[in-house]
Motif scaffolding. Structure first.
Motif, PDB file in Angstrom:
ATOM      1  N   VAL A 185     -18.512 108.608  -1.019  1.00  0.00           N
ATOM      2  CA  VAL A 185     -17.967 108.626  -2.384  1.00  0.00           C
ATOM      3  C   VAL A 185     -18.829 109.577  -3.206  1.00  0.00           C
ATOM      4  O   VAL A 185     -20.052 109.618  -3.039  1.00  0.00           O
ATOM      5  CB  VAL A 185     -17.966 107.215  -3.016  1.00  0.00           C
ATOM      6  N   ARG A 187     -19.869 111.465  -7.113  1.00  0.00           N
ATOM      7  CA  ARG A 187     -19.876 111.264  -8.567  1.00  0.00           C
ATOM      8  C   ARG A 187     -18.677 111.951  -9.211  1.00  0.00           C
ATOM      9  O   ARG A 187     -18.089 111.421 -10.153  1.00  0.00           O
ATOM     10  CB  ARG A 187     -21.178 111.794  -9.165  1.00  0.00           C
ATOM     11  N   LEU A 190     -15.625 109.995  -9.574  1.00  0.00           N
ATOM     12  CA  LEU A 190     -15.707 108.896 -10.539  1.00  0.00           C
ATOM     13  C   LEU A 190     -15.920 109.403 -11.965  1.00  0.00           C
ATOM     14  O   LEU A 190     -16.168 108.607 -12.870  1.00  0.00           O
ATOM     15  CB  LEU A 190     -16.865 107.966 -10.143  1.00  0.00           C
ATOM     16  N   GLY A 200     -27.154 101.085 -11.377  1.00  0.00           N
ATOM     17  CA  GLY A 200     -26.006 100.317 -10.926  1.00  0.00           C
ATOM     18  C   GLY A 200     -26.328  98.948 -10.373  1.00  0.00           C
ATOM     19  O   GLY A 200     -27.478  98.630 -10.036  1.00  0.00           O
ATOM     20  N   MET A 231     -23.147 101.585 -13.682  1.00  0.00           N
ATOM     21  CA  MET A 231     -22.007 101.268 -12.827  1.00  0.00           C
ATOM     22  C   MET A 231     -22.085  99.828 -12.333  1.00  0.00           C
ATOM     23  O   MET A 231     -23.149  99.371 -11.896  1.00  0.00           O
ATOM     24  CB  MET A 231     -21.946 102.211 -11.624  1.00  0.00           C
ATOM     25  N   VAL A 233     -20.265  97.645  -9.508  1.00  0.00           N
ATOM     26  CA  VAL A 233     -19.400  97.732  -8.337  1.00  0.00           C
ATOM     27  C   VAL A 233     -18.943  96.324  -7.976  1.00  0.00           C
ATOM     28  O   VAL A 233     -19.726  95.513  -7.468  1.00  0.00           O
ATOM     29  CB  VAL A 233     -20.128  98.379  -7.145  1.00  0.00           C
ATOM     30  N   THR A 258     -15.902  99.483 -11.141  1.00  0.00           N
ATOM     31  CA  THR A 258     -15.068 100.019 -10.052  1.00  0.00           C
ATOM     32  C   THR A 258     -13.937  99.080  -9.660  1.00  0.00           C
ATOM     33  O   THR A 258     -12.921  99.526  -9.126  1.00  0.00           O
ATOM     34  CB  THR A 258     -15.917 100.292  -8.805  1.00  0.00           C
ATOM     35  N   VAL A 261     -13.888  97.072  -4.077  1.00  0.00           N
ATOM     36  CA  VAL A 261     -13.830  98.231  -3.188  1.00  0.00           C
ATOM     37  C   VAL A 261     -14.183  97.782  -1.775  1.00  0.00           C
ATOM     38  O   VAL A 261     -14.908  96.797  -1.585  1.00  0.00           O
ATOM     39  CB  VAL A 261     -14.785  99.351  -3.646  1.00  0.00           C
ATOM     40  N   PRO A 264     -18.600  99.151  -0.770  1.00  0.00           N
ATOM     41  CA  PRO A 264     -19.574  99.134  -1.862  1.00  0.00           C
ATOM     42  C   PRO A 264     -20.848  99.926  -1.569  1.00  0.00           C
ATOM     43  O   PRO A 264     -21.474 100.473  -2.479  1.00  0.00           O
ATOM     44  CB  PRO A 264     -19.878  97.641  -2.055  1.00  0.00           C
ATOM     45  N   TYR A 267     -20.826 103.413  -2.890  1.00  0.00           N
ATOM     46  CA  TYR A 267     -21.045 103.512  -4.332  1.00  0.00           C
ATOM     47  C   TYR A 267     -22.517 103.316  -4.678  1.00  0.00           C
ATOM     48  O   TYR A 267     -23.076 104.065  -5.488  1.00  0.00           O
ATOM     49  CB  TYR A 267     -20.185 102.482  -5.075  1.00  0.00           C
ATOM     50  N   SER A 268     -23.155 102.333  -4.061  1.00  0.00           N
ATOM     51  CA  SER A 268     -24.576 102.120  -4.351  1.00  0.00           C
ATOM     52  C   SER A 268     -25.425 103.273  -3.842  1.00  0.00           C
ATOM     53  O   SER A 268     -26.542 103.499  -4.334  1.00  0.00           O
ATOM     54  CB  SER A 268     -25.060 100.788  -3.764  1.00  0.00           C
TER      55      SER A 268
END
Length: 377
Positions: A185, A187, A190, A200, A231, A233, A258, A261, A264, A267-268
């Motif tokens: 994923v 940036r 997003l 996050g 963020m 998540v 988010t 998802v 995750p 994202y982290s």
């Protein structure tokens, strides 16, 4: 040697679902026949390659005498039909139903509460009921698997079970899966600037995970750190409330939620700092994922988190519901490069040394083999 027929009884999804799938993926299929008896919250597709049998029954999360009696009756019949060598119950609801259903069968039963329900800050009456249920049902357990030293100590102090009846097996993560998931994923996808400093958290948007404290912390930093973004998540029952709080704090566009998802970790992997500000926590497996990803961590000093995080060694610990301390910790990590590097290095070493899911599988296997041998099944 004859395979061990292992029957898993599970009701709640979420973290228990993830835990179980990781465990099953790393247990030796040549040594076990794996059977899962679960609620309708589980997906058969997720277990198609992991178990030999997948059975669903109607188990509700809340207490319901009529539904629970029906579930006990169904599960008792299924236990007799499956002929398991060992029953493994996961979490408090499945643990209660499974233990009652197993009365008189002579089949050894292992119970993993995945964090005691009586330790959750859900009001004194619920905690009292959960505690007495655990005490009453304790004689029906052959061995407990406990996920942290804190949970073991708590059980002894609350007279739930004696220490010798409990085996502490720390949770673990699939190290290879973490590496593969990282970077999937971006940036840009997003709408987060590449030069943003991203702070996050991963977890349910619910009272336990203190998303309100996270947002109040962000509000304290929004002017001091104009390039910081935040963020969350996950999703949960408090999402609408948190979206109103974001608006009230003037953080629209700076705080991203988010929703649920499937990945995750991806994202982290974008975080510059990672947080877990829980009000209570049975383990906090996401902290291990943060460590493996090389993220400096800020977490609350509560319950089992101290089993994972040592303050100023592999993370910073703050008080529960203390947004000001969390904001100060963010600035401390930002401004002290040597501290940040130390937290990252120590965290990665600790994750690799102690929290690999293969170790979790080996410890389960040793316990199940011992129980099978004791009961000559």
């Amino acid at each position: 040697m004859k395979k061990i027929r292992l029957l898993h009884i599970v009701q709640c999804a979420g973290g228990v679902d993830c835990y179980l799938r990781m465990l099953l993926a790393h247990m030796d299929r040549h040594r076990y026949v794996q059977i899962i008896l679960c609620s309708k919250d589980y997906s058969e597709n997720d277990y198609r390659e992991l178990v030999d049998e997948f059975i669903q029954v109607d188990m509700c999360n809340s207490l319901s005498f009529k539904k629970d009696v029906k579930a006990v009756s169904q599960i008792r019949k299924l236990i007799k039909n499956c002929h398991p060598d060992i029953i493994y119950c996961h979490s408090s609801k499945a643990g209660g139903i499974g233990r009652i259903a197993n009365i008189g069968t002579g089949i050894p039963l292992v119970y993993n509460p995945h964090g005691w329900a009586f330790n959750m800050k859900t009001g004194w009456l619920k905690s009292f009921v959960y505690l007495w249920m655990e005490r009453l049902l304790s004689p029906l357990v052959t061995r407990y698997i406990i996920i942290s030293n804190y949970e073991k100590m708590s059980a002894v102090q609350h007279r739930v079970a004696q220490a010798h009846k409990m085996k502490v097996i720390f949770n673990g993560i699939d190290m290879d899966a973490v590496d593969k998931m990282s970077g999937t994923v971006t940036r840009a996808s997003l709408n987060i600037p590449e030069n943003a400093y991203l702070i996050g958290m991963v977890g349910r948007i619910s009272r336990q995970k203190a998303p309100d404290t996270f947002i109040r912390m962000a509000a304290l930093l929004k002017d001091a750190l104009p390039h910081a973004y935040f963020m969350m998540v996950g999703d949960g029952d408090q999402r609408d409330e948190m979206e109103r709080l974001i608006k009230d704090c003037g953080l629209e566009g700076r705080v991203i939620i988010t929703g649920w998802v499937n990945n995750p970790l991806a994202y982290s992997g974008l975080f510059d700092q990672a947080m877990l500000l829980s009000r209570w926590e049975g383990f906090g497996l996401v902290l291990v994922e943060y460590m493996k990803l090389g993220k400096p961590i800020i977490a609350t000093e509560v319950d089992a988190i101290s089993d994972l995080i040592t303050d100023h060694e592999n993370g910073l610990l703050v008080e529960v519901d203390h947004a000001e301390q969390a904001a100060d910790a963010v600035k401390e990590i930002m401004n002290d490069v040597s501290l940040r590097n130390k937290l990252i290095s120590n965290g990665m070493m600790r994750a690799n040394a102690f929290f690999d899911v293969q170790r979790v599988a080996r410890e389960h296997d040793a316990l199940f083999s011992k129980i099978r041998n004791l009961y000559n099944r």
